[in-house]
Each structure stands twice: as C-alpha cells, then as structure tokens.
Design a protein around this motif. Structure first.
Motif, PDB file in Angstrom:
ATOM      1  N   SER A   1      10.308  17.872  -1.695  1.00 47.57           N
ATOM      2  CA  SER A   1       9.971  18.413  -3.017  1.00 47.57           C
ATOM      3  C   SER A   1      10.891  17.842  -4.083  1.00 47.57           C
ATOM      4  N   LEU A   2      12.167  17.695  -3.743  1.00 52.42           N
ATOM      5  CA  LEU A   2      13.105  17.118  -4.701  1.00 52.42           C
ATOM      6  C   LEU A   2      12.745  15.664  -4.996  1.00 52.42           C
ATOM      7  N   ASP A   3      12.327  14.916  -3.978  1.00 49.78           N
ATOM      8  CA  ASP A   3      11.861  13.544  -4.198  1.00 49.78           C
ATOM      9  C   ASP A   3      10.716  13.513  -5.198  1.00 49.78           C
ATOM     10  N   GLU A   4       9.839  14.508  -5.090  1.00 49.84           N
ATOM     11  CA  GLU A   4       8.655  14.559  -5.953  1.00 49.84           C
ATOM     12  C   GLU A   4       9.007  14.980  -7.381  1.00 49.84           C
ATOM     13  N   TYR A   5       9.942  15.926  -7.519  1.00 47.98           N
ATOM     14  CA  TYR A   5      10.183  16.537  -8.828  1.00 47.98           C
ATOM     15  C   TYR A   5      11.373  15.966  -9.589  1.00 47.98           C
ATOM     16  N   ALA A   6      12.292  15.247  -8.931  1.00 42.29           N
ATOM     17  CA  ALA A   6      13.538  14.845  -9.589  1.00 42.29           C
ATOM     18  C   ALA A   6      13.293  14.057 -10.864  1.00 42.29           C
ATOM     19  N   SER A   7      12.446  13.031 -10.797  1.00 41.22           N
ATOM     20  CA  SER A   7      12.174  12.210 -11.979  1.00 41.22           C
ATOM     21  C   SER A   7      11.546  13.040 -13.095  1.00 41.22           C
ATOM     22  N   LYS A   8      10.634  13.943 -12.723  1.00 37.09           N
ATOM     23  CA  LYS A   8       9.987  14.786 -13.725  1.00 37.09           C
ATOM     24  C   LYS A   8      10.989  15.733 -14.377  1.00 37.09           C
ATOM     25  N   MET A   9      11.934  16.233 -13.563  1.00 42.50           N
ATOM     26  CA  MET A   9      12.950  17.128 -14.119  1.00 42.50           C
ATOM     27  C   MET A   9      13.847  16.392 -15.115  1.00 42.50           C
ATOM     28  N   ILE A  10      14.210  15.153 -14.790  1.00 46.19           N
ATOM     29  CA  ILE A  10      15.028  14.376 -15.717  1.00 46.19           C
ATOM     30  C   ILE A  10      14.270  14.126 -17.023  1.00 46.19           C
ATOM     31  N   MET A  11      12.988  13.792 -16.917  1.00 46.62           N
ATOM     32  CA  MET A  11      12.175  13.596 -18.119  1.00 46.62           C
ATOM     33  C   MET A  11      12.121  14.877 -18.946  1.00 46.62           C
TER      34      MET A  11
ATOM     35  N   MET B   1       0.849  -1.199   0.000  1.00 45.76           N
ATOM     36  CA  MET B   1       0.000   0.000   0.000  1.00 45.76           C
ATOM     37  C   MET B   1       0.880   1.243   0.000  1.00 45.76           C
ATOM     38  N   ARG B   2       0.494   2.253  -0.761  1.00 46.58           N
ATOM     39  CA  ARG B   2       1.217   3.523  -0.817  1.00 46.58           C
ATOM     40  C   ARG B   2       0.415   4.580  -0.058  1.00 46.58           C
ATOM     41  N   LEU B   3       1.088   5.270   0.862  1.00 48.66           N
ATOM     42  CA  LEU B   3       0.431   6.260   1.706  1.00 48.66           C
ATOM     43  C   LEU B   3       1.046   7.637   1.501  1.00 48.66           C
ATOM     44  N   ARG B   4       0.198   8.642   1.495  1.00 46.40           N
ATOM     45  CA  ARG B   4       0.637  10.041   1.539  1.00 46.40           C
ATOM     46  C   ARG B   4       0.260  10.553   2.925  1.00 46.40           C
ATOM     47  N   VAL B   5       1.273  10.815   3.763  1.00 46.12           N
ATOM     48  CA  VAL B   5       1.042  11.117   5.175  1.00 46.12           C
ATOM     49  C   VAL B   5       1.311  12.594   5.417  1.00 46.12           C
ATOM     50  N   VAL B   6       0.292  13.309   5.894  1.00 42.51           N
ATOM     51  CA  VAL B   6       0.405  14.739   6.184  1.00 42.51           C
ATOM     52  C   VAL B   6       0.684  14.896   7.670  1.00 42.51           C
ATOM     53  N   LEU B   7       1.945  15.235   8.001  1.00 40.72           N
ATOM     54  CA  LEU B   7       2.319  15.491   9.386  1.00 40.72           C
ATOM     55  C   LEU B   7       2.089  16.947   9.762  1.00 40.72           C
ATOM     56  N   ALA B   8       2.315  17.840   8.810  1.00 43.34           N
ATOM     57  CA  ALA B   8       2.126  19.281   8.986  1.00 43.34           C
ATOM     58  C   ALA B   8       1.986  19.864   7.590  1.00 43.34           C
ATOM     59  N   PRO B   9       1.488  21.099   7.460  1.00 45.01           N
ATOM     60  CA  PRO B   9       1.341  21.686   6.123  1.00 45.01           C
ATOM     61  C   PRO B   9       2.634  21.708   5.330  1.00 45.01           C
ATOM     62  N   ASP B  10       3.793  21.801   6.020  1.00 41.88           N
ATOM     63  CA  ASP B  10       5.069  21.842   5.307  1.00 41.88           C
ATOM     64  C   ASP B  10       5.872  20.555   5.507  1.00 41.88           C
ATOM     65  N   ASN B  11       5.215  19.495   5.971  1.00 42.76           N
ATOM     66  CA  ASN B  11       5.909  18.211   6.184  1.00 42.76           C
ATOM     67  C   ASN B  11       4.987  17.083   5.746  1.00 42.76           C
ATOM     68  N   ILE B  12       5.059  16.730   4.474  1.00 44.25           N
ATOM     69  CA  ILE B  12       4.203  15.706   3.880  1.00 44.25           C
ATOM     70  C   ILE B  12       5.100  14.606   3.332  1.00 44.25           C
ATOM     71  N   ARG B  13       4.855  13.372   3.759  1.00 38.70           N
ATOM     72  CA  ARG B  13       5.719  12.255   3.415  1.00 38.70           C
ATOM     73  C   ARG B  13       4.953  11.205   2.618  1.00 38.70           C
ATOM     74  N   ARG B  14       5.721  10.425   1.825  1.00 35.30           N
ATOM     75  CA  ARG B  14       5.147   9.312   1.089  1.00 35.30           C
ATOM     76  C   ARG B  14       5.772   8.020   1.599  1.00 35.30           C
ATOM     77  N   LEU B  15       4.930   7.034   1.892  1.00 40.97           N
ATOM     78  CA  LEU B  15       5.395   5.760   2.430  1.00 40.97           C
ATOM     79  C   LEU B  15       4.838   4.608   1.607  1.00 40.97           C
ATOM     80  N   ASP B  16       5.680   3.620   1.388  1.00 37.04           N
ATOM     81  CA  ASP B  16       5.249   2.372   0.776  1.00 37.04           C
ATOM     82  C   ASP B  16       5.298   1.284   1.844  1.00 37.04           C
TER      83      ASP B  16
END
Length: 514
Positions: A343-353, A1-16
């Motif tokens: 943010s870098l985790d989210e955008y790195a692959s898109k930037m390479i593409m 299961m993939r989770l998007r966990v909101v700890l705070a407005p500026d601290n959002i994590r993704r977990l598998d």
C-alpha cells in the motif's frame, strides 16, 4: 510489460518485465523467481474482449500488449492431506502463511468466518424446516395481498436463536448500526415479518435481536467462552469498559485449543521461555509454541493489561520481528508487512504530491521534509520515509515523541525519555550538523520509554512493526495521533472501510491522483 499480479486478496504485487515473453512457461519461470512461488500454479488473466472476466492463460499472445492483470491459482499437491477442523462455539482450526515464511498456525482457534469486516448485506441463516415453510407461505401471502405473518412465540425464538448464533460467528459485541443491518436484511428476505408499528418496518426486530444476543452471550459465559467471560465482572456492564474487539480483530480473545488447559499451556510457556534463553534458539520450536500458547497470551494481555516491560519478560519471543507479523495474522487474519508495504508503494508518490500541493500550509517542518527529499540520493526509499513522516503533519496532529531522533553519542538512558510510543532514529554525530540527510545508524521501535525492537531495516518496516505491536499488546491509539493510526489501519492495511471524516477526506484526495 507491466503486470498486476493477484496472489491473494491481501497480497497483490506489481511487476515490470523488461524482457520479451516467449511462452507461458517463460512467464511462469519469471513469476516463480520474482515472487518466490514454490508450488505449481495456474495463471489466469483479465480478458478485455470479455469485459475483463478471468480466463486461463494458454498462449502468451493472449495477454494485452502493455499492461495485464494476472491471478495466480496455486495447485494443491495430489498427495497432500485435506485440512481438518474442529468446531466449538462457532470456532475452527485453520492454518495460513505469515509474512516471512510459509509457516502455519495449526493451533490457532479462530472464528468460523474469517472476515475482518461486518458483512453487507448480513447473511440471514437458514432456520428450521417448519419455520422456513411458514415464512415461504407468509411471503407468498404478503406478495399477493400485503398480509403480514403472525409469528408465534416458539417460531420467533427459533428465528432469534439462529440469528444470534450467526451474529456471534462474526462479532461478540455488535453495535446498534450493525444490529439494524441484521434486522433490515431479515425483513428484506422475509417482508412478511415487517413491523407495522414503525417506519422502518424492523425496529421491533432490532430490539429483539439486541436482547437475544445479550442472552446468548450469557449462555456462552456459562459455557466458559473467553471472549465474553472476561467481561462478567465489569461494573454495570458499561460498554465503555467492555474488553472487546474494536479494530477488526477476528481473534480478539480465543478459547484454548481443544485438549489444552491453562495449566498445560503454562507449561508450554515455561518451555518457550527456556528456549529463548539459549544463545541459538530454534525458530521452529518458537513458532510452534507461540502458535500453541496464543489463547493464553491473549488472556494475560487483554484481561490483566500488563506493562510492556512485563510482557517483554514473560513473552520475549513476541518481540521478534517474525513473531510480531505472525501475531498480527493470528489476531486479524491479515498479512502485516506485505499489505502495509505494498500500500505504501502505491500511495507514497501520491502522498508527496498531496503534501506539495498544500505549499506551506503545514509549516517549516513539512517544508524541511520535502527539501530533504529533493536532496536525497536514494529517492525511492526517501520518498516512502517522507510520506510517513509527513502523515501526522498532514493530519494536523502532534508527532512530537513519536518520530524522534538522537545522536549516536547521546547517553542510552536518555534517548527514549518521554517516548510512550514511537520510532527512534539514531544518526551519526559527525555528519548530523553538516548534511541535511545524515547517516542513520539504526532504527528502533519504542514503547513505554523502552526499546522493544532494535536494528529495524527501515522506517516503513518500523512503522509496520509498531502497528503490529499495538494489536499484539492490545494498546489504544494515542489520542494525539489517532487519525494517523486510523489511516494506517483503514487506508494502508484495509481493516474496516468505515473512516472518520478526516481520514475519509485524506483517502478521497489520494484517489484523485492517478
């Protein structure tokens, strides 16, 4: 299961999560371990059956089968004492966690509103009781027959005084566009105040508010407010020369904590310098004294504009990695490393593409970066590094002397020559000419040809720390890299949604990739 966990407005994590979840308690245990949550907490989830509204998670079967969005609400211990605050000139005392630990900043004097962005729409404050009665009656008459309210002088002064205080709680030096948003919000709430002599209906109110906020700043100068007294000797009050928040700094130049003077804070600074001379200094002492002396440090840095070497001598603790993050939080109320790296985790692959989609449009340097990525053994780490190295190229800026490399055999006194601001990568001499991905010995952050942070973990961390030091030392973005740093500020860290055309175009291209 993939989770998007909101700890705070500026601290959002993704977990598998690979294992099968048996209960809510099982999920809580996993979240505590993976996210390092110490206190008890409540889990809420976005329920698709109710339009993704948040609901408390009471049974693990309520979660969607493959992906879910969770929100963590940490419970306050029953024996904890409520935080107290002392207000003075729209400031208050707050505490908040930093990137590296749960340390608090009890001495930081901050604005009443902890927002890094100008509010839209602007919240019009409550006026005095008699003024509110007149406005309510005026709105009724306007709705009935379009009659505009005649505003007596004392009533207008009451309105302008309240609005000026409300503006200053967000920003000391608002621009014309922001002032117009205030007057527009005023007319929207009270249409009976419309200006019949202008097309917008609020032009005269904009001018009145502009002059009133100027008068209000003068009152605060007389009262000794640091953020405006720093500009009282500026020639002709030229807006280009004003020392003011320009990059969403919430605490650009705070006043001293209640009960503290420049003299008492100087003594704390001296004690901090003595502590830093110890071979094994106490981080608890350093944290406490750095918090306490924040206002004194900002006055020295903003008002005197010292060289980096002088700041390094006067405030050596400021160049500790944890304190760079802590100082950035004091200034912006934003967690530096966690926000940037997520943010870098989210955008790195898109930037390479995005880089690959443009082919050879950016020359051999971009092609070399992508070739090195294809040959890398640690693809994840190399992808992030390539995304950052390629950003200045994609923005069509000159990255020379920004991302530099040298051999470990090069003389130390020549390694940083010509580097006003950048990151230096030291690589092994014996493999540098053989392999396309040489072994990295160390990474350093360089300012004014001087290494200020050494042995940094990796390139993304080095970029984050460099950006934090730009805020901590009140340094302007270099002209040849202004779009690169604007992207870091507004796209990666989310300080200010208003982007230049070039950065907005880059942001739009990223959003197209799924």
């Amino acid at each position: 299961m993939r989770l998007r966990v909101v700890l705070a407005p500026d601290n959002i994590r993704r977990l598998d999560i690979l294992e099968n979840l048996t209960s809510v308690e099982h999920l809580k245990t996993i979240l505590q371990e993976r996210l390092e949550i110490k206190d008890d907490f409540l889990i809420q989830f976005e329920d698709p059956e109710f339009g993704n509204e948040l609901c408390n998670l009471t049974n693990i079967t309520e979660l969607p089968p493959e992906r879910a969005v969770l929100k963590i609400l940490q419970k306050v211990p029953e024996d904890s004492e409520p935080e107290t605050s002392i207000s003075s000139l729209d400031t208050a005392s707050v505490s908040s966690p930093s990137d590296s630990s749960n340390q608090s900043f009890p001495f930081v004097s901050v604005r009443q509103h902890g927002n890094s962005q100008w509010p839209s729409p602007f919240p019009i404050p409550k006026f005095s009781y008699d003024v509110e009665l007149r406005l309510e009656k005026g709105n009724g008459n306007f709705k009935e027959d379009g009659t505009l309210l005649t505003v007596p002088r004392e009533m207008k002064m009451d309105i302008l005084d309240s609005i000026a205080q409300a503006i200053f709680s967000f920003k000391a030096y608002p621009n014309n566009q922001e002032l117009e948003s205030v007057s527009a919000a005023l007319i929207e709430k009270y249409p009976c105040l419309k200006d019949p002599g202008s097309g917008t209906g609020y032009h005269s109110w904009t001018m009145s508010i502009k002059y009133k906020i100027g008068n209000y700043r003068q009152k605060l100068r007389t009262a000794g407010c640091s953020e405006v007294t720093v500009n009282q000797k500026r020639v002709n009050n030229d807006s280009r020369c004003l020392k003011k928040a320009k990059r969403c700094e919430i605490n650009f130049l705070p006043d001293n904590p209640v009960g503290q003077t420049d003299y008492s804070l100087q003594k704390e600074k001296d004690a901090l310098q003595e502590e830093m001379k110890k071979k094994h200094f106490s981080m608890a002492v350093v944290d406490s004294k750095m918090d306490l002396t924040f206002s004194l440090r900002r006055k020295e840095i903003v008002d005197e504009e010292p060289l980096v070497a002088d700041v390094l001598k006067q405030w050596p603790a400021l160049f500790l990695e944890d304190q760079v993050c802590a100082e950035f939080y004091r200034i912006t109320q934003t967690n530096l490393k966690s926000t940037f790296l997520s943010s870098l985790d989210e955008y790195a692959s898109k930037m390479i593409m995005l880089y690959r989609s443009r082919g050879g449009a950016y020359g051999d340097e971009m092609k070399t970066l992508l070739d090195q990525l294809d040959q890398a053994s640690d693809v994840l780490a190399q992808r992030k590094a390539t995304a950052l190295k390629g950003l200045p190229l994609f923005m069509r800026e000159k990255s020379r002397n920004f991302l530099e490399s040298c051999l470990d055999t090069d003389p130390e006194n020549t390694r940083t020559k010509g580097m006003k601001m950048g990151i230096l990568t030291v690589i092994e001499d014996d493999v540098a000419t053989i392999h396309s991905n040489p072994n990295v010995r160390c990474l350093s952050v360089v300012l004014e040809e001087q290494v200020v942070l050494d042995n940094v973990q990796d390139l993304p961390t080095a970029v984050a720390l460099l950006f934090g030091l730009i805020y901590a030392l009140n340094i302007s973005y270099p002209k040849e890299l202004k779009y690169t740093f604007e992207t870091i500020q507004k796209v990666f860290i989310g300080l200010d949604p208003q982007c230049s055309a070039r950065v907005q175009s880059f942001k739009n291209k990223l959003l197209k990739f799924k």
